[in-house]
Scaffold this active site. Structure first.
Site, PDB file in Angstrom:
ATOM      1  N   ALA A  73       0.813  -1.217   0.000  1.00  0.00           N
ATOM      2  CA  ALA A  73       0.000   0.000   0.000  1.00  0.00           C
ATOM      3  C   ALA A  73       0.842   1.261   0.000  1.00  0.00           C
ATOM      4  O   ALA A  73       0.455   2.274  -0.583  1.00  0.00           O
ATOM      5  CB  ALA A  73      -0.943   0.000   1.198  1.00  0.00           C
ATOM      6  N   THR A  74       1.995   1.234   0.659  1.00  0.00           N
ATOM      7  CA  THR A  74       2.844   2.426   0.687  1.00  0.00           C
ATOM      8  C   THR A  74       3.262   2.821  -0.721  1.00  0.00           C
ATOM      9  O   THR A  74       3.173   3.994  -1.103  1.00  0.00           O
ATOM     10  CB  THR A  74       4.092   2.180   1.567  1.00  0.00           C
ATOM     11  OG1 THR A  74       3.688   2.100   2.937  1.00  0.00           O
ATOM     12  CG2 THR A  74       5.100   3.313   1.412  1.00  0.00           C
ATOM     13  N   ASN A 153      -6.846   3.900   9.875  1.00  0.00           N
ATOM     14  CA  ASN A 153      -6.157   2.733  10.409  1.00  0.00           C
ATOM     15  C   ASN A 153      -5.969   2.754  11.923  1.00  0.00           C
ATOM     16  O   ASN A 153      -5.742   1.715  12.533  1.00  0.00           O
ATOM     17  CB  ASN A 153      -4.778   2.582   9.750  1.00  0.00           C
ATOM     18  CG  ASN A 153      -3.955   3.854   9.848  1.00  0.00           C
ATOM     19  OD1 ASN A 153      -4.344   4.899   9.320  1.00  0.00           O
ATOM     20  ND2 ASN A 153      -2.819   3.780  10.518  1.00  0.00           N
ATOM     21  N   GLN A 182      -8.000  -0.443   5.009  1.00  0.00           N
ATOM     22  CA  GLN A 182      -8.720  -0.871   6.209  1.00  0.00           C
ATOM     23  C   GLN A 182     -10.212  -1.077   5.956  1.00  0.00           C
ATOM     24  O   GLN A 182     -10.959  -1.391   6.889  1.00  0.00           O
ATOM     25  CB  GLN A 182      -8.526   0.154   7.330  1.00  0.00           C
ATOM     26  CG  GLN A 182      -7.094   0.295   7.809  1.00  0.00           C
ATOM     27  CD  GLN A 182      -6.570  -0.938   8.524  1.00  0.00           C
ATOM     28  OE1 GLN A 182      -7.339  -1.817   8.939  1.00  0.00           O
ATOM     29  NE2 GLN A 182      -5.263  -1.028   8.660  1.00  0.00           N
ATOM     30  N   HIS A 202      -1.636  -8.095   2.948  1.00  0.00           N
ATOM     31  CA  HIS A 202      -1.403  -8.594   4.307  1.00  0.00           C
ATOM     32  C   HIS A 202      -2.439  -8.108   5.321  1.00  0.00           C
ATOM     33  O   HIS A 202      -2.445  -8.571   6.458  1.00  0.00           O
ATOM     34  CB  HIS A 202       0.010  -8.251   4.779  1.00  0.00           C
ATOM     35  CG  HIS A 202       0.235  -6.818   5.141  1.00  0.00           C
ATOM     36  ND1 HIS A 202       0.284  -6.381   6.441  1.00  0.00           N
ATOM     37  CD2 HIS A 202       0.440  -5.723   4.372  1.00  0.00           C
ATOM     38  CE1 HIS A 202       0.517  -5.082   6.463  1.00  0.00           C
ATOM     39  NE2 HIS A 202       0.620  -4.651   5.219  1.00  0.00           N
ATOM     40  N   THR A 238      10.344  -7.209 -11.541  1.00  0.00           N
ATOM     41  CA  THR A 238       9.839  -8.553 -11.810  1.00  0.00           C
ATOM     42  C   THR A 238       8.627  -8.853 -10.943  1.00  0.00           C
ATOM     43  O   THR A 238       8.667  -8.694  -9.716  1.00  0.00           O
ATOM     44  CB  THR A 238      10.937  -9.604 -11.537  1.00  0.00           C
ATOM     45  OG1 THR A 238      12.075  -9.316 -12.353  1.00  0.00           O
ATOM     46  CG2 THR A 238      10.435 -11.012 -11.825  1.00  0.00           C
ATOM     47  N   CYS A 324       3.170   1.881  11.439  1.00  0.00           N
ATOM     48  CA  CYS A 324       4.000   2.503  10.415  1.00  0.00           C
ATOM     49  C   CYS A 324       4.757   3.721  10.911  1.00  0.00           C
ATOM     50  O   CYS A 324       5.595   4.260  10.207  1.00  0.00           O
ATOM     51  CB  CYS A 324       3.138   2.880   9.203  1.00  0.00           C
ATOM     52  SG  CYS A 324       2.476   1.428   8.369  1.00  0.00           S
TER      53      CYS A 324
END
Length: 378
Positions: A73-74, A153, A182, A202, A238, A324
């Protein structure tokens, strides 16, 4: 080690066994580089494209949107902001975000400010929600992007993204991005009127290291990663095919379980709320019965870090502020923006629930927390 009671699901979730089996199977059987033109590469690419199509279908966006796979997500949030603002800077240089966005988005916005872009940080009320009228008043002729998260979050506050999308339809030059990390798998939302959506694996019982930015087909970006031109030249590197395929599996399972998950988690949430309401040692920052997955309370006297550590020693995992930024920040800027109370923002506890959690775990958590906060001896 004693049994772990895990109540930090907003930080990350336990990988689903079926998702892990998919990851292992694809890793061992489809290990070719999806960019290669030999048979193994073609087989891997076929799986990659099937996963891409499944994600769009599950979110009912297959006709209007496409998927860019990222490392999480970052990266997706950074691509949405930096990639979009750089690509369309000839149209305008103004970005609007809320003041309680995830650090990956707030820091991306600050980085754009340093480059000369203008950023408006919308305030929130004590419920953690922006005011639609304030958003409308903040729009300028130079505005080209609005980014407002679906669910916070730290507190679980829900933004009116449907109303925001409806408002922004009046401005053909402005695109709307939402961080839905979220929200996916927790609350029912429609994203067909939203131009860009961030999600990650995740948080829905997939593995770490893969996420996605879902965007309208007519939107492009100035890539923030240069390289071999994967993902239609918008995100080089990749592709981790096994992780991407397991991501689509995690999303499918998460959405299929959503009704039963909400019902179960709501029961746990109600029990916790009954306890917190009766505990004079705590402030309830807010309660969002339509999002029972995240509860946030502030301690009146005890230090949150001490309580989190004490619970951890008992095998109970909760958090204080967002994972985070918890190692670099001494307070929660999200809680401060909502409460304007520095003490509360320094002593906040976040309990985030999941379908794995049981009522027995909640009762044990309440018992241990009560002992720590009140200073009772075992």
């Amino acid at each position: 080690m004693n049994k772990i009671i895990y109540l930090d699901n907003a930080s990350t979730t336990k990988v689903d066994e079926e998702v892990m089996k998919t990851y292992e199977r694809v890793s061992l059987s489809y290990f070719g580089n999806a960019s290669s033109i030999h048979r193994l590469g073609i087989e891997a690419n076929d799986l990659l494209e099937k996963a891409r199509a499944q994600i769009l279908s599950l979110l009912k966006l297959e006709r209007s949107h496409e998927v860019i796979f990222t490392s999480g997500a970052t990266e997706a949030n950074n691509l949405a902001l930096k990639g979009y603002m750089h690509q369309y800077k000839n149209r305008g240089n103004h970005l609007i975000v809320s003041s309680i966005e995830h650090p990956s988005l707030i820091e991306a916005a600050k980085s754009l400010e340093k480059e000369g872009f203008e950023v408006t940080y919308l305030p929130v009320d004590n419920h953690g929600v922006i005011n639609i009228n304030v958003l409308k008043q903040s729009i300028k002729k130079e505005t080209i992007l609005v980014s407002i998260m679906s669910v916070n979050n730290e507190t679980g506050s829900i933004q009116p993204i449907e109303e925001i999308a409806s408002l922004l339809k009046e401005y053909s030059k402005i695109m709307f991005h939402t961080d839905a990390v979220q929200a996916i798998g927790k609350i029912e939302k429609s994203y067909d009127d939203i131009d860009m959506v961030t999600l990650t694996s995740h948080k829905i019982h997939g593995l770490k290291g893969v996420g996605a930015l879902i965007k309208r087909k007519n939107i492009t970006f100035d890539p923030i990663l240069s390289g071999g031109g994967q993902e239609n030249g918008l995100r080089s590197g990749t592709n981790d095919v096994a992780n991407i395929v397991s991501f689509s599996k995690a999303l499918r399972l998460s959405l299929a379980k959503l009704p039963s998950t909400i019902k179960h988690v709501k029961e746990l949430y109600n029990r916790l709320m009954d306890y917190f309401k009766s505990n004079p040692e705590m402030y309830i920052l807010n309660s969002f019965s339509d999002n029972p997955f995240i509860l946030n309370v502030s301690l009146k006297e005890k230090k949150a870090a001490v309580v989190v550590e004490g619970l951890s020693k008992k095998g109970i995992m909760i958090s204080s502020i967002s994972a985070c930024h918890s190692k670099s920040e001494a307070y929660s800027y999200v809680v401060y923006e909502m409460s304007k109370d520095e003490k509360r923002s320094r002593n906040t506890l976040r309990i985030s629930l999941d379908y794995h959690n049981t009522m027995e775990e909640i009762e044990e958590f309440i018992h241990e927390l009560d002992s720590l906060v009140r200073g009772l001896r075992q």
